[in-house]
Design an enzyme around this catalytic site. Structure first.
Site, PDB file in Angstrom:
ATOM      1  N   GLN A  97       0.776  -1.111   0.051  1.00 56.55           N
ATOM      2  CA  GLN A  97      -0.091   0.021   0.163  1.00 56.55           C
ATOM      3  C   GLN A  97       0.818   1.255  -0.075  1.00 56.55           C
ATOM      4  OE1 GLN A  97      -2.101   1.690   3.311  1.00 56.55           O
ATOM      5  NE2 GLN A  97      -4.035   1.295   2.270  1.00 56.55           N
ATOM      6  N   TYR A 184      -6.093  10.971   4.062  1.00 56.72           N
ATOM      7  CA  TYR A 184      -4.904  11.239   3.504  1.00 56.72           C
ATOM      8  C   TYR A 184      -4.801  12.002   2.392  1.00 56.72           C
ATOM      9  CZ  TYR A 184      -3.845   8.125   7.373  1.00 56.72           C
ATOM     10  OH  TYR A 184      -3.578   7.638   8.713  1.00 56.72           O
ATOM     11  N   ARG A 231      -7.686   2.055  -2.502  1.00 56.97           N
ATOM     12  CA  ARG A 231      -8.418   2.066  -1.392  1.00 56.97           C
ATOM     13  C   ARG A 231      -9.017   3.420  -1.117  1.00 56.97           C
ATOM     14  NH1 ARG A 231      -7.640   0.503   5.255  1.00 56.97           N
ATOM     15  NH2 ARG A 231      -8.936  -1.161   5.139  1.00 56.97           N
ATOM     16  N   GLY A 321      -9.249  -6.331   9.273  1.00 53.39           N
ATOM     17  CA  GLY A 321      -8.245  -5.771   9.884  1.00 53.39           C
ATOM     18  C   GLY A 321      -7.698  -6.225  11.327  1.00 53.39           C
TER      19      GLY A 321
END
Length: 367
Positions: A97, A184, A231, A321
């Protein structure tokens, strides 16, 4: 009925099951290089159909957390090669990622202690990150006020992503995932509350989506679109990202554009505010109509929910997760209904091997 433990063809990659280990920051790399314990951590969890690594900064500027392994230098590439080798020996598949946190950083993590960069100068009120205090100790601190990237700097960031993708390829990853979620950098450009730009990267939905799509194009030119995932977190309000009326139109626009680019997958993450699902069946139905490719869904997933959504052709893979942190054998635990080990939340970030590679596999009675 298609089930969670069926194999899945992701481009030319065969996944052993439809369970994905979601990316999770663990902050165990003091020198920003993935080391032996990182390799062991991912090796233990290689029974997942697909692993997506913790967010991996593409450059020193992209860092937002202390002790996170990057992927901009040769020594970092060599460190990640030990990880991919360990996963592949176990028969697993792993994507890197790629991460730029934008405004969600702290001066102590930035080159020359400069300001973090973002879409605009809008700060993330109340935002915290894992960085260095004035006395040099590590802990959660307030993020620093950002400065906006110039138009020319945006072009440079895109090239940083492209170089990082090439490095990931050299490190042996099966592909990369662009981190466009959780407040982000990419999401800071998508959201009009945090993007007050007046250049070609601000204003309309098309302009606000430009950075993400230009990055997808540049990275795809470097390693091939079939090795590129992304994502996204539609409707997320994490890290002071206000809701906005055009959100659904923004993500349907992205779905259509990403479909044309024939990327490996879109990884949707549901932030589950107040315990309710934001990405519901109607949202998935609309997204699927625009993006017929591989869809991963993360956020409060269960075997029953995953099987139902897969059977309805609304998703193809499901990501877990936190359960993977304390259950390296999560695939078998869910498959056979074995109990889950609760995680030690105090060991999520930083520290050594405790709470990282020391969680045991389940031992059924009589075995």
């Amino acid at each position: 009925m298609t089930l969670l433990f069926d194999t899945y063809q992701l481009g030319d990659i065969t996944l052993g099951n439809r369970m994905v280990m979601a990316p999770m920051t663990r902050a165990r790399s003091v020198d920003t290089v993935a080391g032996p314990h990182t390799a062991e951590y991912y090796r233990q969890r290689a029974t997942a159909g697909l692993i997506v690594t913790e967010g991996t900064p593409i450059s020193p500027e992209a860092q937002g957390y202390a002790y996170v392994p990057g992927i901009w230098s040769d020594v970092q590439v060599a460190g990640w090669r030990t990880v991919t080798d360990a996963v592949h020996i176990e028969g697993g598949r792993i994507f890197s990622q790629l991460w730029h946190v934008g405004r969600l950083s702290h001066r102590s993590l930035q080159p020359g202690r400069q300001q973090p960069v973002g879409a605009s100068s809008v700060p993330a009120d109340g935002g915290k990150t894992f960085a260095f205090n004035d006395d040099g100790t590590v802990g959660f601190v307030d993020v620093s006020a950002p400065r906006p990237l110039s138009t020319q700097e945006v072009d440079r960031v895109i090239l940083d992503f492209s170089a990082a993708a090439a490095n990931a390829n050299d490190a042996g990853f099966d592909g990369i995932e662009l981190h466009g979620a959780n407040g982000y950098l990419f999401e800071q450009f998508l959201n009009p509350s945090t993007n007050t730009r007046t250049d070609r990267y601000g204003g309309s939905i098309r302009n606000r989506a430009r950075l993400l799509l230009e990055t997808v194009d540049c990275v795809s030119d470097k390693i091939g679109s079939s090795r590129v995932g992304i994502r996204l977190s539609p409707f997320s309000e994490l890290f002071d990202m206000p809701s906005y009326p055009e959100a659904i139109d923004t993500y349907l626009h992205l779905a259509s554009e990403l479909s044309r680019r024939e990327i490996a997958y879109v990884h949707l993450v549901d932030q589950l505010p107040a315990g309710s699902r934001v990405i519901d069946v109607d949202t998935l139905t609309g997204f699927r109509a625009e993006f017929p490719g591989t869809i991963i869904l993360a956020g409060g997933m269960t075997r029953e929910l995953a099987d139902d959504l897969i059977d309805k052709n609304l998703i193809d893979l499901t990501a877990f997760g936190q359960p993977f942190i304390s259950n390296p054998d999560l695939v078998d635990r869910i498959r056979y209904g074995w109990p889950l080990t609760p995680p030690d939340r105090d060991s999520y970030y930083g520290g050594g091997t405790a709470g990282y590679v020391d969680y045991p596999r389940y031992a059924p009675a009589g075995v």
